[in-house]
Design a protein around this motif. Sequence first.
Motif, mmCIF file in Angstrom:
data_model
loop_
_atom_site.group_PDB
_atom_site.id
_atom_site.type_symbol
_atom_site.label_atom_id
_atom_site.label_comp_id
_atom_site.label_asym_id
_atom_site.label_seq_id
_atom_site.Cartn_x
_atom_site.Cartn_y
_atom_site.Cartn_z
ATOM 1 N N SER A 209 0.927 -1.150 0.226
ATOM 2 C CA SER A 209 -0.154 0.087 0.097
ATOM 3 C C SER A 209 0.902 1.314 0.053
ATOM 4 O O SER A 209 0.403 2.157 -0.813
ATOM 5 C CB SER A 209 -0.978 -0.083 0.951
ATOM 6 O OG SER A 209 -0.062 0.177 2.503
ATOM 7 N N ALA A 210 2.201 1.215 0.642
ATOM 8 C CA ALA A 210 2.792 2.345 0.563
ATOM 9 C C ALA A 210 3.307 2.673 -0.724
ATOM 10 O O ALA A 210 3.429 3.776 -1.220
ATOM 11 C CB ALA A 210 3.986 2.115 1.560
ATOM 12 N N ALA A 211 3.603 1.504 -1.511
ATOM 13 C CA ALA A 211 4.219 1.841 -3.013
ATOM 14 C C ALA A 211 3.130 2.347 -3.593
ATOM 15 O O ALA A 211 3.133 3.184 -4.715
ATOM 16 C CB ALA A 211 4.720 0.339 -3.419
ATOM 17 N N PHE A 212 1.938 1.742 -3.549
ATOM 18 C CA PHE A 212 0.741 2.295 -4.234
ATOM 19 C C PHE A 212 0.378 3.297 -4.198
ATOM 20 O O PHE A 212 0.200 4.376 -4.946
ATOM 21 C CB PHE A 212 -0.464 1.348 -4.134
ATOM 22 C CG PHE A 212 -1.734 1.846 -4.966
ATOM 23 C CD1 PHE A 212 -1.661 1.421 -6.105
ATOM 24 C CD2 PHE A 212 -2.770 2.780 -4.418
ATOM 25 C CE1 PHE A 212 -3.136 1.970 -6.584
ATOM 26 C CE2 PHE A 212 -3.937 2.982 -4.956
ATOM 27 C CZ PHE A 212 -3.849 2.524 -6.189
ATOM 28 N N TRP A 213 0.303 3.915 -2.856
ATOM 29 C CA TRP A 213 -0.049 5.381 -2.567
ATOM 30 C C TRP A 213 1.002 6.230 -3.074
ATOM 31 O O TRP A 213 0.792 7.271 -3.472
ATOM 32 C CB TRP A 213 -0.593 5.439 -0.933
ATOM 33 C CG TRP A 213 -1.496 4.838 -0.764
ATOM 34 C CD1 TRP A 213 -1.797 3.840 0.176
ATOM 35 C CD2 TRP A 213 -2.922 5.171 -1.387
ATOM 36 N NE1 TRP A 213 -3.537 3.559 0.312
ATOM 37 C CE2 TRP A 213 -3.895 4.257 -0.802
ATOM 38 C CE3 TRP A 213 -3.612 6.034 -2.370
ATOM 39 C CZ2 TRP A 213 -5.262 4.014 -0.915
ATOM 40 C CZ3 TRP A 213 -5.060 6.186 -2.409
ATOM 41 C CH2 TRP A 213 -5.891 5.067 -1.856
ATOM 42 N N ASN A 214 2.302 6.133 -3.079
ATOM 43 C CA ASN A 214 3.287 6.625 -3.328
ATOM 44 C C ASN A 214 3.254 6.830 -4.729
ATOM 45 O O ASN A 214 3.442 8.023 -5.362
ATOM 46 C CB ASN A 214 4.736 5.890 -3.078
ATOM 47 C CG ASN A 214 5.881 6.425 -3.695
ATOM 48 O OD1 ASN A 214 6.136 7.877 -3.395
ATOM 49 N ND2 ASN A 214 6.780 5.789 -4.385
ATOM 50 N N ALA A 215 2.885 5.755 -5.707
ATOM 51 C CA ALA A 215 2.913 5.965 -6.995
ATOM 52 C C ALA A 215 1.746 6.706 -7.497
ATOM 53 O O ALA A 215 1.673 7.694 -8.160
ATOM 54 C CB ALA A 215 2.819 4.762 -7.679
ATOM 55 N N LEU A 216 0.477 6.652 -6.914
ATOM 56 C CA LEU A 216 -0.584 7.365 -7.116
ATOM 57 C C LEU A 216 -0.442 8.768 -6.767
ATOM 58 O O LEU A 216 -0.734 9.713 -7.583
ATOM 59 C CB LEU A 216 -1.806 6.816 -6.261
ATOM 60 C CG LEU A 216 -3.211 7.510 -6.651
ATOM 61 C CD1 LEU A 216 -3.702 7.284 -8.134
ATOM 62 C CD2 LEU A 216 -4.368 6.944 -5.743
ATOM 63 N N GLY A 217 0.191 9.166 -5.611
ATOM 64 C CA GLY A 217 0.542 10.526 -5.170
ATOM 65 C C GLY A 217 1.414 11.139 -6.191
ATOM 66 O O GLY A 217 1.081 12.299 -6.765
ATOM 67 N N ASN A 218 2.490 10.500 -6.794
ATOM 68 C CA ASN A 218 3.249 11.044 -7.631
ATOM 69 C C ASN A 218 2.667 11.253 -9.022
ATOM 70 O O ASN A 218 2.857 12.251 -9.504
ATOM 71 C CB ASN A 218 4.450 10.079 -7.912
ATOM 72 C CG ASN A 218 5.420 10.079 -6.778
ATOM 73 O OD1 ASN A 218 5.606 10.857 -5.828
ATOM 74 N ND2 ASN A 218 6.233 9.004 -6.731
ATOM 75 N N ASN A 219 1.732 10.429 -9.267
ATOM 76 C CA ASN A 219 1.033 10.375 -10.436
ATOM 77 C C ASN A 219 0.160 11.791 -10.485
ATOM 78 O O ASN A 219 0.113 12.578 -11.497
ATOM 79 C CB ASN A 219 0.083 9.268 -10.593
ATOM 80 C CG ASN A 219 0.061 8.929 -12.100
ATOM 81 O OD1 ASN A 219 0.075 7.622 -12.441
ATOM 82 N ND2 ASN A 219 0.429 9.720 -13.115
ATOM 83 N N VAL A 220 -0.583 11.985 -9.355
ATOM 84 C CA VAL A 220 -1.491 13.194 -9.199
ATOM 85 C C VAL A 220 -0.481 14.546 -9.353
ATOM 86 O O VAL A 220 -0.773 15.420 -10.144
ATOM 87 C CB VAL A 220 -2.267 13.164 -7.838
ATOM 88 C CG1 VAL A 220 -2.862 14.477 -7.444
ATOM 89 C CG2 VAL A 220 -3.077 12.048 -7.827
ATOM 90 N N TRP A 221 0.639 14.396 -8.648
ATOM 91 C CA TRP A 221 1.317 15.553 -8.877
ATOM 92 C C TRP A 221 1.884 15.920 -10.364
ATOM 93 O O TRP A 221 1.975 16.876 -10.655
ATOM 94 C CB TRP A 221 2.643 15.307 -7.943
ATOM 95 C CG TRP A 221 3.866 16.744 -8.066
ATOM 96 C CD1 TRP A 221 5.006 16.667 -8.333
ATOM 97 C CD2 TRP A 221 3.496 17.781 -7.769
ATOM 98 N NE1 TRP A 221 5.554 17.761 -8.027
ATOM 99 C CE2 TRP A 221 4.508 18.498 -7.965
ATOM 100 C CE3 TRP A 221 2.397 18.527 -7.097
ATOM 101 C CZ2 TRP A 221 4.539 20.010 -7.632
ATOM 102 C CZ3 TRP A 221 2.310 20.030 -6.856
ATOM 103 C CH2 TRP A 221 3.541 20.494 -7.141
ATOM 104 N N PHE A 222 2.292 14.680 -11.088
ATOM 105 C CA PHE A 222 2.497 14.669 -12.337
ATOM 106 C C PHE A 222 1.215 15.345 -13.082
ATOM 107 O O PHE A 222 1.665 16.354 -13.910
ATOM 108 C CB PHE A 222 2.751 13.479 -12.855
ATOM 109 C CG PHE A 222 3.391 13.048 -14.184
ATOM 110 C CD1 PHE A 222 4.760 13.415 -14.305
ATOM 111 C CD2 PHE A 222 2.908 12.593 -15.178
ATOM 112 C CE1 PHE A 222 5.825 13.052 -15.346
ATOM 113 C CE2 PHE A 222 3.523 12.231 -16.479
ATOM 114 C CZ PHE A 222 5.146 12.605 -16.463
ATOM 115 N N PHE A 223 0.143 14.968 -12.904
ATOM 116 C CA PHE A 223 -0.957 15.756 -13.802
ATOM 117 C C PHE A 223 -1.014 16.858 -13.134
ATOM 118 O O PHE A 223 -1.501 17.987 -13.982
ATOM 119 C CB PHE A 223 -2.358 14.703 -13.379
ATOM 120 C CG PHE A 223 -3.412 15.232 -13.613
ATOM 121 C CD1 PHE A 223 -3.849 15.472 -15.195
ATOM 122 C CD2 PHE A 223 -4.495 15.605 -12.855
ATOM 123 C CE1 PHE A 223 -4.620 15.887 -15.691
ATOM 124 C CE2 PHE A 223 -5.542 16.117 -13.592
ATOM 125 C CZ PHE A 223 -5.818 16.468 -14.837
#
Lengths: 303, 279
Positions: free
Chosen positions: A62-76
């Motif tokens: 879950s840490a890896a998933f939320w990290n990736a999702l958070g980064n993706n949101v920032w990217f967007f």
Amino acid sequence: MAVRPRFHVAVFLAPAVLVYTAVMIFPLFNTLRLSLYARGGTGPVFAGLENFRTLFGDPHWSAAFWNALGNNVWFFVIHMAVQNPIGIGLAAILSHPRLRFATFYRSAIFIPTILSFVIVGFAWKLILSPIWGIAPSMLDAVGLKSLYAPWLGKEDYALTTLALISVWQFVGIPMMLIYAALLAIPEGVLEAGEIDGITGWAAFWRIKLPLVLPSIGIISILTFVGNFNAFDLIYAAQGALAGPDFSTDILGTFLYRTFFGFQLQLGDPHMGAAIATAMFAIILAGVCLYLFLIQTRLRRYQF
Amino acid sequence: MNRARTSRLNTVAAHAALLAWTAIALFPVFVILVNSFKTRRAIFAEPLSLPSEATFSMVGYRTVMAQGDFLLYFQNSLIVTVGSLTFILLFGAMAAFALSEYRFRGNMLMGLYLALGIMIPIRIGTVAILQMMVATGLVNTLTALILVYTAQGLPLAVFILSEFMRQVSDDLKNAGRIDGMNEYAIFLRLVLPLVRPAMATVAVFNMIPIWNDLWFPLILAPGEATKTLTLGSQVFIGQFVTDWNAVLSALSLAILPVLVLYVLFSRQLIRGITSGAVK
């Protein structure tokens, strides 16, 4: 003349429908199905929502998933905040009726968009590299050398830097679409504004911008879908590990690593399918939000 | 007087802004191309100057030619791109014709079904696509890539082409029918030639993403014999990270074909985008 459409309709439709169904729609649903299975001794066994429990419940996953999702949101967010305003600005300047060399600017600014992520990723990696020293020496030339840092190598900056590189690459698309929308505004509308004393900046903010809002909506949803299945740029510039220390990991690279494995972890198609399912849900939610909430409220003007 | 001056000032500002962004857009391409023709020493000593007689060197290109199979990669990319475009255009036009020309039950539904793929990226289905390609023995073949890109390109192609085909006059088609042409001949000989501009737009829209894709070549066809130019240069550059001449030359060789395509088709591409084909 009513031709009785029977056999030939099927002939016309068959190839497209077959390829599209077999290679796109079926695998899409099959991926969703695979996320409900896990590897057993003799083959996949049905596991229900176990993979999702792992993905969201296990602290590592879950840490890896939320990290990736958070980064993706920032990217967007960076794309929306930087790419679209620059694109709109360039389009507004380009659409000026008496501007010379407009075709040249348009074609030149679009060039990065046609390059592959591999080229873009490596080219910027080299330019920003402290070894080659182009970026630091150029900053030095304008007296800003102290601002330089090996951006792609620092956890705090790497993701933002990559997002800006992606903005640099794709700014041509909003520019072109907005440009087309601006050209489609009839002279009469602008002249009517002029008679009412609305010219220059006021005309841009109060007449042109509201008229191109639907195009901005389309660009936003295209950017959203593109960003949430992005992979190539991060992979080309930072590798599958999305370093430094996963600070540039987005959903695409996370899916790739999970699916194929990396270093000591074995690849797991079922966990990969679970991540793909999550991506599908996110993209679907975004598209629905756009179609039902935003697009229906944007007023479209027919000229 | 005052008005004229502000308008000239505006023009200057407009050109300054556009020139600045043009420079930013072209700078990396320029740096890569220029330095690929220089000696290693010159690459580091004066990265921003043009190659002179003393600093000119083709050593990077020689390494690339000796080490990488760039011609093969190029050929693979060409086969994949041309093959996919052919199928996208042919199948897409056929389906678009069926949807725009005939009234049959489920027409709307079929249109919606085919349009689903415009917004949902095909990458989401990668896990099952790979499984299917393994099961059918298509892994590490160019066919796998052509199939995937055809499926990916069809939704938008059908959408754009059926919009255009609706504008083809019914009288023309009915005249053909009275002259005894069958439906296939009407499609091939009357409608297709009339929607050629739209076909070109679809082709140009699909060409660049297919040529540049890294994800599917990496997953479906990573074998040496089937590497595309994008994947091939990615792998090559990864192996030669410390050989700057080779890396810069490989990048330049990867830029070149796209740039040539762009010069050939930019007018079509820009007309396609600005004519509102993607509204």
